[in-house]
Design an enzyme around this catalytic site. Structure first.
Site, PDB file in Angstrom:
ATOM      1  N   GLU A   1       2.615  12.695  -2.307  1.00 20.16           N
ATOM      2  CA  GLU A   1       2.680  11.962  -0.982  1.00 20.16           C
ATOM      3  C   GLU A   1       1.549  11.057  -1.043  1.00 20.16           C
ATOM      4  O   GLU A   1       1.646   9.767  -0.866  1.00 20.16           O
ATOM      5  CB  GLU A   1       2.950  12.679   0.285  1.00 20.16           C
TER       6      GLU A   1
ATOM      7  N   HIS B   1       1.703   7.729  -3.114  1.00 16.73           N
ATOM      8  CA  HIS B   1       2.541   6.791  -2.579  1.00 16.73           C
ATOM      9  C   HIS B   1       1.529   5.712  -1.633  1.00 16.73           C
ATOM     10  O   HIS B   1       2.003   4.463  -1.878  1.00 16.73           O
ATOM     11  CB  HIS B   1       3.570   7.367  -1.390  1.00 16.73           C
TER      12      HIS B   1
HETATM   13 NI    NI Z   1       7.979  10.479  -3.266  1.00 16.29          NI
END
Ligand code: NI
Length: 182
Positions: free
Chosen positions: A146, A149
């Site tokens: 995450e 990102h």
């Molecule tokens: Ni993802």
């Protein structure tokens, strides 16, 4: 409350380095997180980063069910819904583990990625308070996926062996592995 549209690989927002959040208590961020939680629950995924909903801010949410964990260094406990604002990660050891990842922004596919097995991470919460955790195994993998990102990195960019890139549907057919898109 709203269910947000997910940006897919190729959308420029996914390639940006996301901006730090100045005030986690602002209406804007509180509303964004509310909508992200609703979106995550609607799609039934593990985690979501703000760039995936077209907002280039350093915000990540995730929930790790204990059923997705287990094994060495990975106690099968739930990690409750967690909101990370301006998160930072530090590996606690050099060792990495290979595991299958999928991503809402790369629908239908999954691939093996090496991630640090043990990390420490810290972030602000919605009350602008700093908190810190240690994580290992699948929990550590989700946080690394995450937070990538926020720096414009999608998991295929982390793959060292592209031969493991596959359609989730085919993996389910031929390997029997449970693969969820997160
Ligand atoms: Ni993802």
């Amino acid at each position: 409350m709203a269910i947000l549209k997910i940006a897919r690989m190729g959308h420029p927002v996914l390639k940006l380095r996301a901006e730090p959040v100045a005030d986690p208590k602002s209406q804007e961020i509180q509303g964004l997180v509310r909508d992200m939680v609703e979106t995550l629950q609607d799609v039934g995924a593990i985690g979501l980063a703000a760039p995936q909903v077209h907002v280039s801010k350093r915000v990540v949410i995730f929930f790790v069910p204990g059923s997705r964990r287990g094994g060495e260094d990975d106690p099968a406990e739930d990690i409750p819904l967690t909101i990370l604002i301006n998160p930072e990660i530090e590996p606690l050891a050099e060792d990495k583990t290979a595991g299958v990842e999928a991503c809402l922004s790369v629908p239908g596919l999954a691939g093996q990625v090496q991630r640090f097995t043990h990390i420490r991470y810290w972030a602000l919460d919605l009350h602008s308070r700093m908190f810190e955790r240690e994580a290992s195994g699948y929990h550590a993998r989700v946080v690394q996926h995450e937070c990538d990102h926020l720096d414009g990195i999608l998991y295929p960019m982390r793959m060292t062996d592209l031969s493991s890139l596959a359609f989730v549907e085919e993996l389910r057919r031929f390997s029997g592995n449970e693969v969820e898109e997160d």
